[in-house]
Design an enzyme around this catalytic site. Structure first.
Site, PDB file in Angstrom:
ATOM      1  N   ARG A 148     -52.049 -24.294  16.776  1.00  0.00           N
ATOM      2  CA  ARG A 148     -53.382 -25.642  16.349  1.00  0.00           C
ATOM      3  C   ARG A 148     -54.108 -25.648  17.929  1.00  0.00           C
ATOM      4  O   ARG A 148     -54.663 -25.996  17.192  1.00  0.00           O
ATOM      5  CB  ARG A 148     -52.155 -26.377  15.696  1.00  0.00           C
ATOM      6  CG  ARG A 148     -51.625 -26.622  14.691  1.00  0.00           C
ATOM      7  CD  ARG A 148     -51.590 -26.204  13.675  1.00  0.00           C
ATOM      8  NE  ARG A 148     -50.752 -26.141  12.687  1.00  0.00           N
ATOM      9  CZ  ARG A 148     -50.814 -25.977  11.450  1.00  0.00           C
ATOM     10  NH1 ARG A 148     -51.973 -25.409  10.807  1.00  0.00           N
ATOM     11  NH2 ARG A 148     -50.042 -26.226  10.330  1.00  0.00           N
TER      12      ARG A 148
ATOM     13  N   HIS B 209     -49.908 -20.103  13.923  1.00  0.00           N
ATOM     14  CA  HIS B 209     -50.601 -21.358  13.773  1.00  0.00           C
ATOM     15  C   HIS B 209     -50.266 -22.344  14.709  1.00  0.00           C
ATOM     16  O   HIS B 209     -49.444 -23.353  14.824  1.00  0.00           O
ATOM     17  CB  HIS B 209     -50.499 -22.450  12.212  1.00  0.00           C
ATOM     18  CG  HIS B 209     -51.124 -21.640  10.729  1.00  0.00           C
ATOM     19  ND1 HIS B 209     -51.982 -21.560   9.942  1.00  0.00           N
ATOM     20  CD2 HIS B 209     -50.204 -20.852  10.177  1.00  0.00           C
ATOM     21  CE1 HIS B 209     -52.091 -20.543   9.278  1.00  0.00           C
ATOM     22  NE2 HIS B 209     -51.016 -20.439   9.318  1.00  0.00           N
TER      23      HIS B 209
ATOM     24  N   ASP C 288     -45.460 -17.395  10.344  1.00  0.00           N
ATOM     25  CA  ASP C 288     -46.994 -18.309   9.524  1.00  0.00           C
ATOM     26  C   ASP C 288     -45.541 -19.930  10.064  1.00  0.00           C
ATOM     27  O   ASP C 288     -46.159 -21.108   9.250  1.00  0.00           O
ATOM     28  CB  ASP C 288     -46.462 -18.142   7.866  1.00  0.00           C
ATOM     29  CG  ASP C 288     -47.245 -19.210   7.722  1.00  0.00           C
ATOM     30  OD1 ASP C 288     -48.577 -19.778   8.289  1.00  0.00           O
ATOM     31  OD2 ASP C 288     -47.714 -19.119   6.144  1.00  0.00           O
TER      32      ASP C 288
ATOM     33  N   HIS D 299     -48.084 -13.877  12.942  1.00  0.00           N
ATOM     34  CA  HIS D 299     -48.478 -15.133  11.951  1.00  0.00           C
ATOM     35  C   HIS D 299     -48.101 -16.776  12.460  1.00  0.00           C
ATOM     36  O   HIS D 299     -47.212 -17.163  11.959  1.00  0.00           O
ATOM     37  CB  HIS D 299     -47.883 -14.539   9.992  1.00  0.00           C
ATOM     38  CG  HIS D 299     -49.258 -15.341   9.780  1.00  0.00           C
ATOM     39  ND1 HIS D 299     -49.231 -15.381   7.848  1.00  0.00           N
ATOM     40  CD2 HIS D 299     -50.054 -16.976   9.436  1.00  0.00           C
ATOM     41  CE1 HIS D 299     -49.773 -16.237   7.427  1.00  0.00           C
ATOM     42  NE2 HIS D 299     -49.716 -16.798   8.360  1.00  0.00           N
TER      43      HIS D 299
ATOM     44  N   HIS E 210     -47.594 -13.654   3.827  1.00  0.00           N
ATOM     45  CA  HIS E 210     -46.216 -13.800   2.658  1.00  0.00           C
ATOM     46  C   HIS E 210     -46.685 -13.996   1.704  1.00  0.00           C
ATOM     47  O   HIS E 210     -46.240 -14.751   0.760  1.00  0.00           O
ATOM     48  CB  HIS E 210     -45.946 -15.781   3.295  1.00  0.00           C
ATOM     49  CG  HIS E 210     -47.325 -16.302   3.097  1.00  0.00           C
ATOM     50  ND1 HIS E 210     -48.990 -16.127   2.068  1.00  0.00           N
ATOM     51  CD2 HIS E 210     -48.347 -17.228   4.044  1.00  0.00           C
ATOM     52  CE1 HIS E 210     -49.425 -16.861   2.233  1.00  0.00           C
ATOM     53  NE2 HIS E 210     -49.784 -17.404   3.536  1.00  0.00           N
TER      54      HIS E 210
ATOM     55  N   GLY F  71     -46.693 -26.520   4.972  1.00  0.00           N
ATOM     56  CA  GLY F  71     -46.756 -25.408   5.831  1.00  0.00           C
ATOM     57  C   GLY F  71     -45.084 -26.362   6.936  1.00  0.00           C
ATOM     58  O   GLY F  71     -45.093 -27.405   6.990  1.00  0.00           O
TER      59      GLY F  71
ATOM     60  N   HIS G 234     -45.978 -29.110  11.520  1.00  0.00           N
ATOM     61  CA  HIS G 234     -46.827 -30.761  11.112  1.00  0.00           C
ATOM     62  C   HIS G 234     -46.008 -32.065  11.669  1.00  0.00           C
ATOM     63  O   HIS G 234     -44.924 -31.226  11.772  1.00  0.00           O
ATOM     64  CB  HIS G 234     -47.219 -30.908   9.988  1.00  0.00           C
ATOM     65  CG  HIS G 234     -48.039 -29.798   9.495  1.00  0.00           C
ATOM     66  ND1 HIS G 234     -49.457 -30.206   8.729  1.00  0.00           N
ATOM     67  CD2 HIS G 234     -47.890 -28.391   8.227  1.00  0.00           C
ATOM     68  CE1 HIS G 234     -50.103 -28.746   8.715  1.00  0.00           C
ATOM     69  NE2 HIS G 234     -48.546 -28.244   7.817  1.00  0.00           N
TER      70      HIS G 234
HETATM   71  O1  DOR Z   1     -47.932 -23.655   4.043  1.00  0.00           O
HETATM   72  C1  DOR Z   1     -48.888 -23.084   5.039  1.00  0.00           C
HETATM   73  N1  DOR Z   1     -49.776 -24.007   6.050  1.00  0.00           N
HETATM   74  N2  DOR Z   1     -49.876 -22.391   4.137  1.00  0.00           N
HETATM   75  C2  DOR Z   1     -51.319 -21.781   4.887  1.00  0.00           C
HETATM   76  O2  DOR Z   1     -51.552 -20.892   4.449  1.00  0.00           O
HETATM   77  C3  DOR Z   1     -51.883 -22.906   6.266  1.00  0.00           C
HETATM   78  C4  DOR Z   1     -50.440 -23.029   6.356  1.00  0.00           C
HETATM   79  C5  DOR Z   1     -51.117 -24.061   7.950  1.00  0.00           C
HETATM   80  O3  DOR Z   1     -52.220 -24.015   8.697  1.00  0.00           O
HETATM   81  O4  DOR Z   1     -50.463 -25.476   7.926  1.00  0.00           O
HETATM   82 ZN    ZN Z   2     -50.132 -18.982   7.544  1.00  0.00          ZN
HETATM   83 ZN    ZN Z   3     -51.073 -17.896   4.391  1.00  0.00          ZN
END
Ligand code: DOR
Ligand code: ZN
Ligand code: ZN
Length: 396
Positions: A63, A61, A266, A59, A198, A282, A270
């Site tokens: 980007r 991201h 996860d 999991h 999560h 996130g 950012h």
């Molecule tokens: O906190 C989060 N950030 N939860 C999510 O489900 C997505 C993630 C994000 O992509 O920033």
């Molecule tokens: Zn996520």
């Molecule tokens: Zn999520």
């Protein structure tokens, strides 16, 4: 001409046990695990080190495309390599979201040109991309957002959720609180198993327990295991939010008891400016996930066996990653070589993620990856990240 690597004198994790053996790698695969000598192009002396299967982060991201000021496949994979992660499964809430096979193909070629670790993808879902979901191949899962989060991918209509689950081999679902229960009910009706992202509360754990694990695989994140709501600053804000101490304890208990199947970071980077200035959710985590859990093993909060199950074996099994997750003859030569005695603070300025910070800044951790190896190629070596061509996951 074959390309060989010989890993000597390590304490190798095989079948739930530690054995002092050597590993011969040929052309990226594990050729032999044995006691004895070998001639090879490259040798690694792993004495006093633990050799684990490369960790799989189910999991992240990363980007790309569209949000590359936060992360991209290059920086994300550097962070992964430094964190002992040899394969990542990336989420579809990019810009644009991965809702078509064409967009998926574009993402795969971006990753192929930039990632130094192996990579796979969770396909996106919406109210009107059912045909794409049905036809999507070579994906880890279909992702459903039943709660709002980064990106506009929210699906509230239960009929649509049900159709997407029905059309997919397996779904990965962001569903919090009562929505987690709803997702379990829908999947029970369809007799399909899904992956609940999560888990963060005692209630959610109860729903999973009631289901007896029949229809649900459960994931937990390091941030929900190590942080609680009082730690909440604008920086440390995510979905699901941090919870209280008794929720946190319940997560550890369930992890140890086997109710939780995987640990996913996860990893949701950012920039600090974005976090300071608005409602962005996130935290990054791909780089700190394994060190934090190794520290927990050192502190006897978790067994090494549970760590390997939840961070290597189960992600490979659940998402059918071919030849990954285990140190076994014929499998990909994906390893993380770990120094369980190395002690160091996690520091923002040492993070490889493009966002340049960690919610665990200042945490003193014992147990660190010293080398990460992807299909026989060293991608992280004592603090240095190396060039490599990551490959798309092959699904079994
Ligand atoms: O906190 C989060 N950030 N939860 C999510 O489900 C997505 C993630 C994000 O992509 O920033
Ligand atoms: Zn996520
Ligand atoms: Zn999520």
């Amino acid at each position: 001409m074959s390309d060989t690597l010989f890993i000597q004198n390590g304490m190798i994790y095989i079948d739930g046990r530690i054995a002092r053996k050597n590993i011969l790698v040929e052309n990226g695969s594990i050729k032999k695990i044995f006691v004895g000598k070998a001639v090879a192009d490259e040798k690694i002396n792993a004495s006093d080190m633990l050799v684990l299967p490369g960790s799989i982060d189910p999991h992240v991201h990363f980007r790309e495309p569209g949000l590359t000021h936060k992360e991209d496949f290059r920086t994300g994979s550097f962070a992964a390599a430094a964190g002992g992660v040899t394969s990542v499964l990336d989420m579809p809430n990019t810009k644009p979201p991965t809702l078509t096979r064409k967009l998926l193909a574009e993402k795969i070629s971006l990753a192929a040109s930039k990632s130094i670790v192996d990579f796979g993808f969770h396909f996106g879902s919406s109210a009107d991309n059912l045909q794409e979901v049905e036809k999507a191949r070579d994906i880890a899962s279909t992702k459903i957002f039943m709660d709002a989060s980064t990106g506009n991918m929210l699906i509230q209509d239960e009929d649509i959720v049900s159709k997407i689950i029905g059309a997919s081999r397996i779904c990965t679902i962001h569903a919090e609180g009562r929505n987690a229960r709803k997702a379990i009910e829908i999947s029970e009706k369809l007799k399909k198993k899904f992956y609940l992202c999560h888990v963060s509360t005692q209630n959610e754990l109860e729903y999973v327990k009631e289901n007896g694990g029949k229809n649900v695989f459960a994931e937990v994140t390091p941030h929900h295991l190590f942080l609680i709501e009082t730690d909440q600053s604008k920086l440390i804000r995510m979905k699901p939010s941090l919870k209280n101490e008794s929720d946190r304890r319940a997560l550890w208990d369930s992890l140890n008891a086997g109710l939780i199947d995987t640990i996913g970071s996860d990893h949701a980077p950012h920039t600090i400016e974005e976090k300071d200035s608005g409602d962005v959710y996130g935290v990054p985590g791909v780089e700190t996930r394994l060190p934090l859990m190794l520290d927990a093993v050192n502190k006897r909060r978790l067994t090494l066996r549970r760590l390997v199950e939840t961070m290597c074996e189960n992600p490979a099994k659940i998402f059918r990653l071919k030849n990954k997750g285990f140190i076994k003859k014929g499998y990909d030569a994906d390893f993380v070589i770990v120094d369980m005695k190395a002690q160091k603070k996690i520091r923002n300025d040492e993070m490889r993620t493009k966002c340049g910070w960690s919610p665990f800044d200042g945490f003193e951790v014992r147990g660190w990856p010293v080398k990460t190896i992807v299909r026989g190629k060293i991608v992280f070596d004592d603090g240095d990240v190396m060039k490599n061509k990551g490959r798309g996951i092959v699904y079994g």
